[in-house]
Design a protein around this motif. Structure first.
Motif, PDB file in Angstrom:
ATOM      1  N   TYR A  71       1.080  -0.872  -0.503  1.00 53.98           N
ATOM      2  CA  TYR A  71      -0.092   0.122  -0.224  1.00 53.98           C
ATOM      3  C   TYR A  71       0.484   1.316   0.228  1.00 53.98           C
ATOM      4  O   TYR A  71       2.063   1.257   0.528  1.00 53.98           O
ATOM      5  N   SER A  81      -6.441  15.067   1.484  1.00 60.01           N
ATOM      6  CA  SER A  81      -5.877  13.943   2.309  1.00 60.01           C
ATOM      7  C   SER A  81      -4.718  13.894   1.637  1.00 60.01           C
ATOM      8  O   SER A  81      -3.855  13.608   0.838  1.00 60.01           O
ATOM      9  N   GLU A  83      -4.546   9.994   0.917  1.00 56.15           N
ATOM     10  CA  GLU A  83      -4.408   8.324   0.242  1.00 56.15           C
ATOM     11  C   GLU A  83      -4.102   7.526   0.373  1.00 56.15           C
ATOM     12  O   GLU A  83      -2.395   7.594   0.179  1.00 56.15           O
ATOM     13  N   ARG A  85      -3.296   3.565  -1.460  1.00 57.02           N
ATOM     14  CA  ARG A  85      -3.416   3.354  -2.919  1.00 57.02           C
ATOM     15  C   ARG A  85      -3.231   1.659  -2.919  1.00 57.02           C
ATOM     16  O   ARG A  85      -1.645   1.185  -1.908  1.00 57.02           O
ATOM     17  N   LEU A  94      -8.417   4.157  -2.375  1.00 54.73           N
ATOM     18  CA  LEU A  94      -8.522   2.793  -1.830  1.00 54.73           C
ATOM     19  C   LEU A  94      -9.678   3.401  -0.246  1.00 54.73           C
ATOM     20  O   LEU A  94     -10.495   3.355   0.134  1.00 54.73           O
ATOM     21  N   LYS A  95      -8.984   4.928   0.241  1.00 51.64           N
ATOM     22  CA  LYS A  95      -9.316   5.583   0.816  1.00 51.64           C
ATOM     23  C   LYS A  95      -8.582   6.571   1.653  1.00 51.64           C
ATOM     24  O   LYS A  95      -7.402   6.500   1.258  1.00 51.64           O
ATOM     25  N   SER A  96      -8.864   7.367   1.706  1.00 54.33           N
ATOM     26  CA  SER A  96      -8.657   8.933   1.807  1.00 54.33           C
ATOM     27  C   SER A  96      -8.723   9.147   3.503  1.00 54.33           C
ATOM     28  O   SER A  96      -9.862   9.117   4.262  1.00 54.33           O
ATOM     29  N   PHE A  97      -8.230  10.016   3.903  1.00 65.48           N
ATOM     30  CA  PHE A  97      -8.259   9.854   5.829  1.00 65.48           C
ATOM     31  C   PHE A  97      -8.079  11.677   5.697  1.00 65.48           C
ATOM     32  O   PHE A  97      -6.176  11.972   4.793  1.00 65.48           O
ATOM     33  N   ASP A 101     -11.623  12.046  10.257  1.00 71.33           N
ATOM     34  CA  ASP A 101     -11.347  10.466  10.658  1.00 71.33           C
ATOM     35  C   ASP A 101     -11.447  10.665  11.673  1.00 71.33           C
ATOM     36  O   ASP A 101     -10.317  11.153  12.261  1.00 71.33           O
ATOM     37  N   ILE A 106     -10.761   4.729  12.035  1.00 72.84           N
ATOM     38  CA  ILE A 106      -9.369   4.270  11.339  1.00 72.84           C
ATOM     39  C   ILE A 106      -9.096   3.255  11.435  1.00 72.84           C
ATOM     40  O   ILE A 106      -8.606   2.058  10.654  1.00 72.84           O
ATOM     41  N   PHE A 109     -11.676   0.683   9.442  1.00 70.99           N
ATOM     42  CA  PHE A 109     -11.124   0.309   8.961  1.00 70.99           C
ATOM     43  C   PHE A 109      -9.975  -0.945   8.724  1.00 70.99           C
ATOM     44  O   PHE A 109      -9.857  -1.421   7.581  1.00 70.99           O
ATOM     45  N   THR A 112     -10.156  -5.120   8.905  1.00 68.69           N
ATOM     46  CA  THR A 112     -10.825  -5.058   7.016  1.00 68.69           C
ATOM     47  C   THR A 112     -10.048  -5.650   6.694  1.00 68.69           C
ATOM     48  O   THR A 112      -9.592  -6.026   5.685  1.00 68.69           O
TER      49      THR A 112
END
Length: 113
Positions: A71, A81, A83, A85, A94-97, A101, A106, A109, A112
């Motif tokens: 990642y 943010s 990011e 990826r 995949l997700k932005s922070f 948040d 977090i 997430f 998972t």
């Protein structure tokens, strides 16, 4: 060129630079970055963290392996943010922070992955 982060002091130096840059021009992520570092350390594989360097200075790009997948985490100036990826800084987001948040979100997430 990527540099390997093998020691806690190396990570501290990298994080210090990220925090200084975030406080200067990205204060919308200057808090969430601390939660993200904790989540990355919690979930990362045995592979070392790597960070991008340019002209012997670290940048705001970090790679980590979680469950065998690579990642990339980088700051996006347009979305303001951090990011996440898959595989590269050019992959699908995949997700932005950002500072909106919560640590709870977090954690959920990262559980998972």
């Amino acid at each position: 060129m990527p540099a390997t982060v093998n020691e806690v002091n190396d990570l501290k130096m990298y994080l210090t630079g990220v925090m200084k840059r975030a406080d200067h021009h990205a204060n919308n992520v200057n808090e969430v970055v601390l939660t993200l570092i904790g989540a990355l350390l919690w979930k990362k594989d045995q592979s070392p963290i790597t960070v991008m360097t340019r002209e012997n200075q670290t940048t705001n790009v970090l790679w980590v392996y979680i469950q065998g997948k690579k990642y990339a985490f980088s700051y996006n100036h347009d979305t303001k943010s951090i990011e996440m990826r898959l595989n590269s800084t050019q992959g699908d987001v995949l997700k932005s922070f950002n500072n909106q948040d919560s640590a709870t979100g977090i954690r959920a997430f990262f559980e998972t992955l």
